[in-house]
Structure formats: C-alpha cells, structure tokens
Write an enzyme that holds these catalytic residues in place. Sequence first.
Site, PDB file in Angstrom:
ATOM      1  N   TYR B 108     118.526 -61.043  74.724  1.00  0.00           N
ATOM      2  CA  TYR B 108     118.555 -60.692  76.146  1.00  0.00           C
ATOM      3  C   TYR B 108     117.518 -59.607  76.370  1.00  0.00           C
ATOM      4  O   TYR B 108     117.400 -58.676  75.579  1.00  0.00           O
ATOM      5  CB  TYR B 108     119.939 -60.166  76.542  1.00  0.00           C
ATOM      6  CG  TYR B 108     119.942 -59.463  77.886  1.00  0.00           C
ATOM      7  CD1 TYR B 108     120.064 -60.190  79.059  1.00  0.00           C
ATOM      8  CD2 TYR B 108     119.786 -58.077  77.972  1.00  0.00           C
ATOM      9  CE1 TYR B 108     120.037 -59.559  80.299  1.00  0.00           C
ATOM     10  CE2 TYR B 108     119.757 -57.445  79.205  1.00  0.00           C
ATOM     11  CZ  TYR B 108     119.880 -58.184  80.359  1.00  0.00           C
ATOM     12  OH  TYR B 108     119.845 -57.563  81.584  1.00  0.00           O
ATOM     13  N   GLU B 196     114.948 -60.030  84.471  1.00  0.00           N
ATOM     14  CA  GLU B 196     115.774 -60.419  83.326  1.00  0.00           C
ATOM     15  C   GLU B 196     115.238 -61.692  82.689  1.00  0.00           C
ATOM     16  O   GLU B 196     114.825 -62.618  83.398  1.00  0.00           O
ATOM     17  CB  GLU B 196     117.212 -60.688  83.771  1.00  0.00           C
ATOM     18  CG  GLU B 196     118.065 -59.439  83.840  1.00  0.00           C
ATOM     19  CD  GLU B 196     119.531 -59.759  84.147  1.00  0.00           C
ATOM     20  OE1 GLU B 196     120.400 -59.037  83.661  1.00  0.00           O
ATOM     21  OE2 GLU B 196     119.789 -60.743  84.871  1.00  0.00           O
TER      22      GLU B 196
END
Lengths: 290, 388
Positions: B108, B196
């Site tokens: 991530y 993101e």
Amino acid sequence: MSILIGSDTRVLVQGMTGNEGQFHARQMRDYGTQIVAGVTPGKGGQDIDGIPIFDTVSEGVKQTDANASIIFVPPAFSADAILEAADAGIKLIVCLTEGIPVNDMLVVRKHLDSTGVRLVGPNTPGLISPGKCKLGVMAGYIHKPGHIGIISRSGTLTYEVVHQLTSLGIGQSTCVGIGGDPIIGLTFSDLLCMFEADADTHGMILIGEIGGSAEENAARIIAESITKPVVAFIAGQTAPPGRRMGHAGAIVSGGSGTAAAKIEELRSAGVTVAESPAHIGRKMDEILSN
Amino acid sequence: MRIHEYQAKALFAKYGIPISASNTVSTVNEAIAAADALGYPVVIKAQIHAGGRGKGGGIQLAANTSEVQEAARRMLGMNLRTPQTGPAGRTVRLLLIEPAANIAQELYLGMTIDRCNRAITVMASSCGGVDIEETASSNPEAILKETVDPFLGLRPFQAFRLAHRLGLPFKTARGVAKSIQSLYRLFCEQDCVLAEINPLAITSEGEPLAIDAKLNLDDSGLFRHPELRELRDLNEEDPLEIEATAANLNYIKLDGNVGCLVNGAGLAMATMDLIKHVGASPANFLDVGGGATSDMIEKGVQILINDPDVRAVFINIFGGILRCDVLAEGVVAAANKLRISVPVIVRLEGTNVDQGRRILNESGLSFLTAADLGEAATMVAKAVGVIS
C-alpha cells in the site's frame, strides 16, 4: 483587556482598493478601528477617505507604524500577501481569503513558525474586541463588550453565538474566527492559552466542527492548563462521512474527525458541551450564574 | 475533486509511475476488441468514484473473449453498490481493461495532507490490498510513515527508508522508492490532497506496478490546472448538486425530509444538528454563502422544492454581509414563481432584520416565522410530524 487586538492596534489593509477591501475598511473604521494604511501594488500615492495607499507593505509600515494587517486579496495571491506582511515586520496578520491552495499554506505556515508572527485564518471572518477594535467582516453591532472569549472555526455560527450571549446580557472580550481551512495559523489551543492569561476574560466558548483534530488537541490543553470554564459546540454531528461540508477543513475521513469523538474528548476534559446550537449561550449563562 | 482510476493512471504515466497498458471502453464490443488486443487474461474494472469496487462485483478477471463479453455485459449500466457508494450505488458507464499482472506481493502506498503535523505525510504498508482501512484501525503500526518538511520536500533518503522498512530486497526497494518520489512530485505539482496506490504490486520480476490509482485534487488548486478541471465527471454527481454548483451554491443531498437553506457552512451544519436534535432529519446541506444575491436565494429555494423528499423547508439566516432584506426578496420571488406545497419556516436575524421580516409579512404568503433557533426547531418538528 482583550487578546490580540485593542484600541492601540494600527491596521494596514492589503487589497484596500478592491470592492471588498474598500467597503470593509470603511466599516472597520466606522466601528472605531484605526485604519492607518492600505496597500495595492500600482496604486501607491492614492488615498481612500484620507487613508494613504502604498505599493508595498514595507513602505506602508515604514510610513505609518502599522502593527497589524488584514488581507482582502484573491486566493492566487494570498499566500504571497501573508509572506509580504510578515517580511515587513507585521506581527498580527488576518487573512480572510477562502480558497488558498493547501500546498501553498503548508509552506507559509512553516515559515511563520520561525518568525513569531501570528496569523488568524485563512478563510475567517476575522476577529473583534467589542468596543475597541474590529479586524474583520462581522457585523459590529451584535457584539457587546464583556468577559467571554469566543474561538470558532465558523463565521455565521459565531454570529449566532454572539447574538445569544448579547441577548442574555453577556458581553465578549475578544471573538476570534480561526478559519475553516485544513492549514491555519492560530489554533484553538493557542487562543485558549491567551484567554487563560487575559485577566479580563472569565470564560471561553469554543465552536468547533467536524474534520481534523484541533478540538481533540484543545481538549488536551484544557485538561492540562485551562482553569477558566469552557463551553463548546461541535457542528456537523449529523454530517455524513466523506463529504466536505462547505469548509475545506470540514470533512470526516476514514473515521477520524467525527463530532462524536470530539465531544467525548472535550467532555472528559471537563468542558460543557451544548448538543443543540440553540443552547450555547444558555450553557454559559448557567455556568456564570452558579 | 475526485477523478477516475483511468484518469489518475494517465497522470501516473506522465510522471513515470509504472502502470500496465490499458484501455477504457463503454460498450461490450469495445471491451472485446480491447481485451483481444491486450492479450489474456485481462482484468475488467468498473470506473466509478468509490472504492471497494471488488466487493460489489465491479472488478472481474476474464480468461477469454466470452468471459469478457459476459463481464462487460453484466457491468455496463449496472448499479454498483460498494461500502463507499451508500445504498444508492453508482451507474457504471465506463470500464478499464488491462492485462492481469503477475503479482508476487501487494503493498500500500498513500500520501495525504497531515493537518496535525502541517505537512504532507507519505504512508506505506506491506499489507496492501482491499482491507487497508481495516489495517489502519486494527494494526496502525503496520502503516509506516514519513513526514515531509514543506521547505525540503520529500528527500530521496526518506523514500528509500520507507521502501527499505517494508522489508523489500535492495533492487526492489530502490524501484519502489523511485515510484514514491514520482508520486510525491505528482502530488505537489498537480495540487493533490490525497493520492493512493492500493495495491502497489511487486511483480514476479521484483518491479513495482500500480494496480489501482486514486487521486483527490484540491478544489482550491484547480485555478492553476485548467486541464484537470476537464476531468470532472458530472455523471458521478447528484443532479441537484450540479444545478446548485452552477448557481454558486454549496449543496449536498442527504437522506432526511427537512430541506434547509442557510448562510455559512458552520451555521448550515449546526442547523442540520438542530433539526436532528428535535427528532427530525435534514434533507440536505445548503450554504448560500456570505455574498448571496436574491437570485441565488431564489435558486436555492427552487432546488429544495424540487427535491421530492422534502416535506418542510427551513430557512435559517444570520445576516452579516448577506442582508436579511435581500434574503427575504429572494424567498418571496421564489414563492411567487413556484407552487410551494410544504410549510416554510423562516428564521432571520442580523443585518436589516426588520426590513427582511416586513418583506415576508407583507408578501401575503404564509411563512412561519420563528424568533430564535429554539422556536424554529419546534416549528420544524411540528411541520414534519415528529411532535404534535
């Protein structure tokens, strides 16, 4: 007494020849604020109602000994206007502009930290010490000189609270709008400490809203070092997560910044939290009558 | 402002963040042609402005033409509901098709404005994939962070340190660090408030590859990026919200039945809270702002009346810059033009309040006027029948 501004504050208006700057400079002067200079690049040498206009802030400060500035310039130029005022030695800067890019404010705020300059805002209606000095766009007549300090992230909601207090006969020492943006100058915590140190302030009202963690930080400061009574209201108890409620800073994201969490932390720090916005003034009245 | 995954990936490509070759399509035939050209297996991803698409059936693997046909048929036009769309869901109009990647590991990577530290914070985790929100709350230590000094920017050592702390082998860590720096450059130059990549895949060759892409842009920064404004997708927004934006009003549809019109965001939120406090529920957030004209007020009232859920209208104005007489003129004009069949409760205070009240009283229209917030709340509750 009051905090930040009083009858000796000498104000320079950045962007004074624009519609808003001109209108509000007159309004502030009519309230009794000393407006000593205006700045608009290219309009130096002119005057508005006898108030001299300068091309640069440093020139205005040199000629008039201004010690506070209020900024009415468009978002694209506001970050630079703040830096210019700080560079000219102004120690209190009020920036009303809504819509300054957050990346610009990160750099400005970091710079101000090392200069000792106090910034109110951006995206604020400004501040007022009733009866002494109005450095903002709020309607002066709803205020009444007195002993309650108000700190708020919002504009018209602050007017509402001031109105409730004044209707109850409770006056205000200073009312400060800290601004609705994610990155601002003075915070709840800074101002709570200033009000705590001000002998003429007997209690504080904190008007917060969803988003960020400024209210949680304030709760920590209150528990540690505030002895005066604090009443709080948090706007946005019913706001859905993930939606920005008008202010750039008012958004509940990833479960943080909820009204419920803020209210809980404030309560455990001993703050009286009003659940309905109709009861904020009354809560302070109850505390003062006890 | 939110943008789609495929739009974010186009920006990634500009900044050298590795992505797969891909194609966006809006018909089944285009989907088949795109998949045939890219080579199988492919991943088909619904393009909506909400995360959690996989959970709602918005992401599917297809091994051949007939599977693509079936998936595209199912997804195009479907109402996709994910944990982030709410019960209403979103209509799928576009699909992104890309070859399925050879994934060895899922990381991530995120960047956001950290209001506490007044800085951009870069976050990374070796627990990439669908449940990063779950990881963030249950195991916050699994999310590694670097805070960026606004004067220095993200330094190369910080990007490498983050990659290194993920436990990646040197060559892979160096590749990931490079992607982190590219994303940071994009974040700053394009005025983002959130970026993101979840997951950032490590391929079996040890190279990073952005499988997903999410960028939220700073509305206040858009004046510097006219080309980014073009990326706005009106299909993703409520029609009443679009109408409001065009009239310079700040409107958000909610699920209650009391329409409210207020000046100022804080007072608008507080008004919603007040409505909830007496047992009713707001139908919307509507901030007409400080400088509203009577035309804007008229438009605002019209938007409230056009909402079929609204059973009462509550106008709460504390006049400062916006004068009460201007407000009253707008409300009267709207009421004269529209057939308002629901009760309208008006609470006015502040600048020119007496003139405002007089305009309402002399209009011959039946407004319920409240003296203060408390009385207004009771009137609202009565109007929608939560108290009698």
